[in-house]
Design an enzyme around this catalytic site. Structure first.
Site, PDB file in Angstrom:
ATOM      1  N   ILE A   7      20.785  -4.961   7.070  1.00 37.47           N
ATOM      2  CA  ILE A   7      19.990  -3.998   6.308  1.00 37.47           C
ATOM      3  C   ILE A   7      20.693  -3.675   4.986  1.00 37.47           C
ATOM      4  CG2 ILE A   7      18.890  -1.720   6.346  1.00 37.47           C
ATOM      5  CD1 ILE A   7      17.759  -3.902   8.338  1.00 37.47           C
TER       6      ILE A   7
ATOM      7  N   GLU B  17      13.751 -11.345   2.196  1.00 36.97           N
ATOM      8  CA  GLU B  17      12.349 -10.987   1.894  1.00 36.97           C
ATOM      9  C   GLU B  17      11.407 -12.153   2.207  1.00 36.97           C
ATOM     10  OE1 GLU B  17      11.528  -8.299  -1.268  1.00 36.97           O
ATOM     11  OE2 GLU B  17      13.528  -7.411  -1.178  1.00 36.97           O
TER      12      GLU B  17
HETATM   13  N1  COS Z   1      -0.916  -7.464   3.841  1.00 41.52           N
HETATM   14  C1  COS Z   1      -1.630  -6.729   4.716  1.00 41.52           C
HETATM   15  N2  COS Z   1      -1.750  -7.070   6.026  1.00 41.52           N
HETATM   16  C2  COS Z   1      -1.125  -8.181   6.438  1.00 41.52           C
HETATM   17  C3  COS Z   1      -0.371  -8.985   5.562  1.00 41.52           C
HETATM   18  C4  COS Z   1      -0.268  -8.579   4.206  1.00 41.52           C
HETATM   19  N3  COS Z   1       0.435  -9.283   3.327  1.00 41.52           N
HETATM   20  N4  COS Z   1       0.145 -10.028   6.262  1.00 41.52           N
HETATM   21  C5  COS Z   1      -0.286  -9.880   7.515  1.00 41.52           C
HETATM   22  N5  COS Z   1      -1.044  -8.760   7.627  1.00 41.52           N
HETATM   23  C6  COS Z   1      -1.733  -8.264   8.815  1.00 41.52           C
HETATM   24  C7  COS Z   1      -2.710  -9.320   9.322  1.00 41.52           C
HETATM   25  O1  COS Z   1      -3.959  -9.193   8.684  1.00 41.52           O
HETATM   26  C8  COS Z   1      -2.791  -9.010  10.790  1.00 41.52           C
HETATM   27  O2  COS Z   1      -3.651  -7.910  10.988  1.00 41.52           O
HETATM   28  P1  COS Z   1      -4.833  -7.957  12.092  1.00 41.52           P
HETATM   29  O3  COS Z   1      -4.109  -8.153  13.392  1.00 41.52           O
HETATM   30  O4  COS Z   1      -5.486  -6.635  11.955  1.00 41.52           O
HETATM   31  O5  COS Z   1      -5.661  -9.121  11.723  1.00 41.52           O
HETATM   32  C9  COS Z   1      -1.384  -8.539  11.131  1.00 41.52           C
HETATM   33  O6  COS Z   1      -0.818  -8.093   9.889  1.00 41.52           O
HETATM   34  C10 COS Z   1      -0.533  -9.629  11.737  1.00 41.52           C
HETATM   35  O7  COS Z   1      -0.468 -10.673  10.787  1.00 41.52           O
HETATM   36  P2  COS Z   1      -0.115 -12.169  11.202  1.00 41.52           P
HETATM   37  O8  COS Z   1      -0.950 -12.580  12.383  1.00 41.52           O
HETATM   38  O9  COS Z   1      -0.171 -12.998   9.981  1.00 41.52           O
HETATM   39  O10 COS Z   1       1.387 -11.997  11.707  1.00 41.52           O
HETATM   40  P3  COS Z   1       2.468 -13.059  12.146  1.00 41.52           P
HETATM   41  O11 COS Z   1       3.235 -12.529  13.282  1.00 41.52           O
HETATM   42  O12 COS Z   1       1.828 -14.418  12.324  1.00 41.52           O
HETATM   43  O13 COS Z   1       3.489 -13.056  10.896  1.00 41.52           O
HETATM   44  C11 COS Z   1       4.612 -13.910   8.944  1.00 41.52           C
HETATM   45  C12 COS Z   1       3.305 -13.752   9.781  1.00 41.52           C
HETATM   46  C13 COS Z   1       5.508 -15.016   9.471  1.00 41.52           C
HETATM   47  C14 COS Z   1       4.067 -14.294   7.595  1.00 41.52           C
HETATM   48  C15 COS Z   1       5.395 -12.570   8.854  1.00 41.52           C
HETATM   49  O14 COS Z   1       5.973 -12.249  10.089  1.00 41.52           O
HETATM   50  C16 COS Z   1       6.492 -12.565   7.796  1.00 41.52           C
HETATM   51  O15 COS Z   1       6.238 -12.389   6.605  1.00 41.52           O
HETATM   52  N6  COS Z   1       7.757 -12.793   8.232  1.00 41.52           N
HETATM   53  C17 COS Z   1       8.902 -12.709   7.351  1.00 41.52           C
HETATM   54  C18 COS Z   1       9.350 -11.303   7.225  1.00 41.52           C
HETATM   55  C19 COS Z   1      10.365 -11.142   6.153  1.00 41.52           C
HETATM   56  O16 COS Z   1      10.087 -11.349   4.984  1.00 41.52           O
HETATM   57  N7  COS Z   1      11.537 -10.752   6.555  1.00 41.52           N
HETATM   58  C20 COS Z   1      12.592 -10.556   5.632  1.00 41.52           C
HETATM   59  C21 COS Z   1      13.329  -9.345   5.988  1.00 41.52           C
HETATM   60  S1  COS Z   1      12.839  -7.967   5.140  1.00 41.52           S
HETATM   61  S2  COS Z   1      14.054  -8.017   3.607  1.00 41.52           S
END
Ligand code: COS
Length: 382
Positions: free
Chosen positions: A156, A363
């Site tokens: 974090i 990110e």
């Molecule tokens: N904005 C708004 N809603 C979003 C969204 C976005 N950008 N991306 C996903 N959602 C919503 C989806 O619409 C879905 O909602 P519903 O269930 O109501 O349809 C829900 O969130 C789940 O989305 P999804 O099914 O795409 O989730 P996944 O578990 O498949 O995750 C990834 C997708 C891999 C893209 C996501 O987990 C991710 O970005 N992982 C990386 C995280 C990251 O960047 N970590 C770094 C650490 S933080 S510095």
């Protein structure tokens, strides 16, 4: 809010001078000490850097995404550790609150975030929830007007300094995926919250990442961001913006490395002439410049789309993917142009080479960005 052109130019000019005159001379020292001097942090507060993205009514500069990206490009022209000091306040540590906070939550925290008195962190990642961030295991159980929070967050950023964490936690264990996740604002001094030692990292010394442990931490229900089960969407929307911010940072670092490479190639002589005369060196400079310009164009175009109210999930992922891969290649070519001098520490090029490696990971990894880009493109039919 978009600045008028004159104010924008003044802000960019001020930041550029601060970077050139104040931060660049400290790069080696910050890396060696693994710390940014307190007086520099105080000057960053004075300049308003902690509040770039915070609404004006709470004391911030309320920059549009386009203006924020332009400022961040300037900040990229020095060691990225400097930006990290206030980067969480501007981006992932504050934007959940800005986008989903109640009036009371905003009034309580945003003025301190804007001024830099309150440092924020974004606590999503866990030992078993990295790219699969819907898999958070940190658990919050409702007990009257509190949630009792247990679990651990990992890597974090700024946790060792943070006063306020946006914590993504599972409130509904019957929903194992994204739907069971809720975002809570958790104050640092609550009993049961402890922060681990900063990790030793490959680069960006002066910026810190730590574990955050929650042991029966009682968080008031009034500190919930949005509704129960909305936490994953909070996180994703925060990251959509954060990814653009990182893209701009990658562009800034690339511009710095290209300028350093050009200066070195012009001065360094081999075979009786400056190495900048050799076309194989020019080829590397041309590739770096072209890719950096392309990343900048994509980043700024996406920032303007976001300012216009469009969803930029796909474009922000594309910008972050392209810009972070781009700066990795630019840093590699910079080491190559500097030759042996690029490999030893004196010129700072090897330090940048290590510093930029994280951009392809945090990110959202490049592979996560590819998934987001492909999903959205398939959804849109092209
Ligand atoms: N904005 C708004 N809603 C979003 C969204 C976005 N950008 N991306 C996903 N959602 C919503 C989806 O619409 C879905 O909602 P519903 O269930 O109501 O349809 C829900 O969130 C789940 O989305 P999804 O099914 O795409 O989730 P996944 O578990 O498949 O995750 C990834 C997708 C891999 C893209 C996501 O987990 C991710 O970005 N992982 C990386 C995280 C990251 O960047 N970590 C770094 C650490 S933080 S510095």
């Amino acid at each position: 809010m978009a600045l008028d052109l004159e104010t924008r130019e003044q802000l960019i000019d001020t930041v550029r001078r601060f970077v050139t005159e104040r931060l660049r001379p400290l790069e080696a020292k910050v890396s060696e000490d693994d710390a940014i001097p307190d007086e520099v942090l105080a000057e960053m507060r004075e300049l308003g850097l902690y509040g770039l993205s915070i609404p004006e009514e709470f004391g911030g500069l309320d920059l549009s995404m386009e203006d924020e990206c332009l400022v961040v490009v300037e900040l990229g022209r020095t060691s990225p550790a400097f930006r990290s000091a206030f980067g969480t306040n501007v981006g992932i540590g504050s934007q959940g609150l800005v986008m989903f906070g109640t009036d009371a939550q905003k009034a309580k925290y945003l003025p301190g975030i804007a001024s830099g008195e309150i440092i924020t962190s974004f606590a999503l990642t866990e030992p078993e929830a990295g790219s699969d961030s819907a898999n958070v295991q940190t658990r919050a159980v409702r007990d009257g007007d509190h949630y009792v929070l247990n679990g651990v967050k990992r890597f974090i950023t700024n946790a060792n300094k943070a006063d306020l964490f946006t914590v993504m936690t599972r409130t509904d264990p019957s929903k194992p995926g994204a739907g069971g996740v809720t975002a809570l604002l958790v104050e640092r001094d609550l009993p049961g919250l402890s922060v681990g030692k900063p990790e030793k990292k490959m680069g960006q010394q002066g910026a810190h990442i730590c574990d955050v442990n929650f042991d029966n931490v009682r968080v008031p229900v009034e500190n919930r961001l949005g509704r129960e089960g909305e936490g994953f969407k909070v996180a994703m929307q925060v990251l959509d913006k954060g990814r653009l911010h990182i893209s701009a940072l990658c562009v800034g670092v690339a511009e710095r490395l290209i300028a350093d490479s050009v200066a070195y190639a012009t001065e360094r002589k081999q075979f009786g002439q400056a190495i900048s005369n050799f076309q194989l060196i020019q080829g590397m400079i041309a590739d770096s410049k072209t890719e950096s310009l392309a990343a900048k164009a994509l980043t700024m175009e996406t920032a303007r789309k976001r300012d216009a109210g469009q969803s930029v999930t796909m474009e922000a992922a594309a910008a972050k993917y392209f810009a972070s891969e781009m700066v990795g290649k630019v840093a590699d070519r910079a080491v190559q142009i500097f030759g042996g001098a690029g490999y030893v520490a004196d010129h700072g090029i090897e330090r940048f080479y290590r510093d930029v490696r994280i951009f392809r990971i945090y990110e959202g990894t490049s592979q996560v960005q590819q998934v987001v880009i492909a999903r959205e493109t398939l959804k849109r039919g092209g």
